[in-house]
Design an enzyme around this catalytic site. Structure first.
Site, mmCIF file in Angstrom:
data_model
loop_
_atom_site.group_PDB
_atom_site.id
_atom_site.type_symbol
_atom_site.label_atom_id
_atom_site.label_comp_id
_atom_site.label_asym_id
_atom_site.label_seq_id
_atom_site.Cartn_x
_atom_site.Cartn_y
_atom_site.Cartn_z
ATOM 1 N N SER A 1 -4.474 2.616 4.704
ATOM 2 C CA SER A 1 -4.663 2.022 3.386
ATOM 3 C C SER A 1 -4.650 0.497 3.473
ATOM 4 O O SER A 1 -5.454 -0.195 2.840
ATOM 5 C CB SER A 1 -3.566 2.519 2.442
ATOM 6 O OG SER A 1 -3.795 2.045 1.146
ATOM 7 N N LYS B 1 0.801 -1.228 0.000
ATOM 8 C CA LYS B 1 0.000 0.000 0.000
ATOM 9 C C LYS B 1 0.833 1.277 0.000
ATOM 10 O O LYS B 1 0.451 2.292 0.577
ATOM 11 C CB LYS B 1 -0.985 0.027 1.185
ATOM 12 C CG LYS B 1 -1.839 -1.226 1.320
ATOM 13 C CD LYS B 1 -2.465 -1.678 0.014
ATOM 14 C CE LYS B 1 -3.482 -0.687 -0.531
ATOM 15 N NZ LYS B 1 -3.876 -1.035 -1.934
ATOM 16 N N HIS C 1 6.858 -7.335 -2.476
ATOM 17 C CA HIS C 1 6.688 -6.672 -1.175
ATOM 18 C C HIS C 1 7.688 -7.239 -0.164
ATOM 19 O O HIS C 1 7.566 -6.968 1.031
ATOM 20 C CB HIS C 1 5.268 -6.883 -0.640
ATOM 21 C CG HIS C 1 4.213 -6.101 -1.373
ATOM 22 N ND1 HIS C 1 4.382 -4.778 -1.738
ATOM 23 C CD2 HIS C 1 2.966 -6.443 -1.788
ATOM 24 C CE1 HIS C 1 3.277 -4.355 -2.359
ATOM 25 N NE2 HIS C 1 2.418 -5.348 -2.402
#
Length: 304
Positions: free
Chosen positions: A148, A56, A118
């Site tokens: 988020s 995010k 990620h």
């Protein structure tokens, strides 16, 4: 086989929310560790570009900008028929009934290959370092990140159940999130950047404030020189509102996301945390943040 080939209800129903577990000291779920050996053995090429972020933090945004920088002239069809998650595969994802991110990356037809992850820095497959690949890292302030992430976990059917906002916030503070602690992530990558000229470290807030300037910096890091017209066109096309309307950029064709709960691209603003944190939560968060970041040179803006 593209990700959006999964659309039968039966397959969708078989996807369940994942449970967190400790994996080499980092909270993870099986959707990102199932294919561990294969991912670790991924063969990077010298011109691969890895886009790395904590979840995010503008991953799709930067992926989209890079894709336009390299391939907007390739074929108009690419931009209108191939979703961004097929153009820039997610290396470590392995969801049953879908092609793994690693296999998608292996079969990318483009050169350079744009690949996203990620992973915290210590999980990155070693061939990316051996091949001296360029890596673009994007960091976003912790408060907007947790907000988020919360909305994302509500609408993403393979993420752990988010619970209510206050318990989610506590878990974030403890680092009990998929891909681990935000603090470890941003600091681990920052530390690596100090010894590697191949890492370009960007801030989400800078991108919101001046997209054009950040695209300029990206271009000089990547050694690409689009014309002023091309650069302007990319800057316009990559604005949040136009990406949000673009079905190939906004993930609305992604089978694991429930758009009835929330859009994947929700606000794209800096400072939305103020609509979620109570005064007490904000005080507690700030105290904890100071402790965790006291040795860090990183400076984040929570408003612009």
């Amino acid at each position: 086989l593209p990700l959006h080939s999964l659309n039968s209800d039966h397959q969708m129903d078989s996807l369940s929310r994942a449970l967190l577990f400790d994996f080499h000291g980092v909270s993870m779920t099986h959707y990102f560790t199932n294919n561990w050996e294969n991912v670790q053995n991924f063969q990077a090429r010298p011109d691969d570009i890895l886009i790395a972020t904590y979840p995010k933090a503008g991953t799709t945004w930067v992926s989209y900008i890079l894709d336009l920088l390299y391939f907007s002239k390739m074929s108009c069809q690419r931009q209108t028929t191939v979703p961004i998650y097929d153009r820039v595969p997610f290396l470590e994802i392995a969801v049953p009934a879908l092609v793994s991110g690693k296999d998608m990356a292996d079969h990318l037809p483009t050169s350079p290959r744009l690949i996203k992850t990620h992973f915290p820095v210590q999980f990155v497959p070693k061939s990316f370092w051996e091949q001296n690949c360029r890596i673009v890292y994007v960091a976003r302030n912790a408060k907007d990140s947790v907000v988020s992430y919360y909305h994302f976990d509500c609408m993403n059917k393979v993420q752990p159940d988010p619970g209510d906002w206050s318990s989610f916030l506590q878990r974030f503070i403890q680092g009990k999130m998929v891909f681990g602690s935000w603090y470890d992530h941003v600091n681990g990558w920052w530390k690596k950047k100090q010894t590697s000229s191949r890492i370009h470290y960007m801030f989400y807030e800078d991108m919101v404030e001046n997209t054009g300037q950040e695209i300029d910096k990206l271009c000089s890091f990547l050694g690409v020189s689009p014309t002023p017209e091309e650069k302007n066109s990319i800057s316009v096309r990559s604005q949040f509102d136009s990406m949000k309307k673009d079905q190939m950029a906004n993930n609305s064709t992604n089978a694991v996301m429930d758009f009835n709960v929330s859009p994947f691209m929700r606000k794209g603003k800096v400072g939305d945390w103020k609509n979620h944190f109570t005064v007490a939560q904000n005080q507690d968060f700030d105290e904890d943040y100071k402790k965790k970041m006291k040795d860090s040179q990183l400076q984040f803006r929570t408003e612009i």
